[in-house]
Write a protein that holds these residues in place. Structure first.
Motif, short mmCIF file in Angstrom:
data_model
loop_
_atom_site.label_atom_id
_atom_site.label_comp_id
_atom_site.label_asym_id
_atom_site.label_seq_id
_atom_site.Cartn_x
_atom_site.Cartn_y
_atom_site.Cartn_z
N VAL A 152 39.76 38.60 28.60
CA VAL A 152 40.00 37.31 29.25
C VAL A 152 41.38 36.78 28.87
O VAL A 152 42.14 36.30 29.73
N GLU A 153 41.73 36.89 27.59
CA GLU A 153 43.03 36.42 27.11
C GLU A 153 44.17 37.18 27.79
O GLU A 153 45.15 36.58 28.25
N LYS A 154 44.05 38.50 27.88
CA LYS A 154 45.09 39.32 28.51
C LYS A 154 45.19 39.02 30.01
O LYS A 154 46.29 38.99 30.57
N THR A 155 44.06 38.78 30.64
CA THR A 155 44.07 38.47 32.07
C THR A 155 44.74 37.13 32.33
O THR A 155 45.54 37.00 33.27
N ARG A 156 44.45 36.16 31.50
CA ARG A 156 45.10 34.84 31.65
C ARG A 156 46.60 34.95 31.43
O ARG A 156 47.39 34.32 32.14
N ALA A 157 47.01 35.73 30.44
CA ALA A 157 48.44 35.91 30.17
C ALA A 157 49.12 36.59 31.35
O ALA A 157 50.22 36.18 31.76
N ALA A 158 48.49 37.60 31.91
CA ALA A 158 49.07 38.30 33.06
C ALA A 158 49.16 37.36 34.27
O ALA A 158 50.17 37.36 34.99
N ALA A 159 48.13 36.55 34.48
CA ALA A 159 48.15 35.61 35.60
C ALA A 159 49.24 34.57 35.40
O ALA A 159 49.95 34.20 36.36
N SER A 160 49.40 34.10 34.18
CA SER A 160 50.45 33.12 33.89
C SER A 160 51.84 33.72 34.10
O SER A 160 52.71 33.08 34.70
N ASN A 161 52.04 34.95 33.63
CA ASN A 161 53.32 35.62 33.83
C ASN A 161 53.61 35.84 35.31
O ASN A 161 54.75 35.65 35.76
N THR A 162 52.60 36.22 36.06
CA THR A 162 52.77 36.42 37.51
C THR A 162 53.11 35.11 38.19
O THR A 162 54.01 35.06 39.04
#
Length: 105
Positions: free
Chosen positions: A64-74
């Protein structure tokens, strides 16, 4: 990071396999017979299950943490370079359309 994820996933799968093996042994030992061996197997199964649940929760929180970080970066990238994002979306749409048109034949 991918290697760490794979390692954690492998450990979790090994724990799940061990829980299943213990459950099978517990089933074969007929836990309801009230023997000391049955009680020990039941405690071991519970400990393995608790460990597997904790590892699953940890792995899930990492995902979940990695997905949120990827979404934020995108999201940041799209706001910084909107025309690049539109170009990527257009190319992806063209490739998907070409793929679907070939599959439909």
């Amino acid at each position: 990071m991918s290697q760490r994820y794979e390692t954690e996933r492998a450990v979790l799968m090994d724990d799940v396999k061990q829980v299943l093996k213990d459950a099978e042994v517990l089933y074969k030992a007929a836990v309801d017979d009230g023997t000391q061996e049955g009680k020990i197997l039941k405690e071991k199964l519970k400990a393995q299950l608790t460990k597997a649940q904790e590892q699953y929760a940890h792995l899930e929180s990492n995902v979940v943490e990695k997905t949120r970080a990827a979404a934020s970066n995108t999201n940041d990238w799209v706001h910084e370079k909107p025309y690049h994002a539109m170009g990527v979306a257009a190319v992806a749409g063209l490739l998907l359309g070409a793929f679907l048109s070939r599959c439909g034949r």
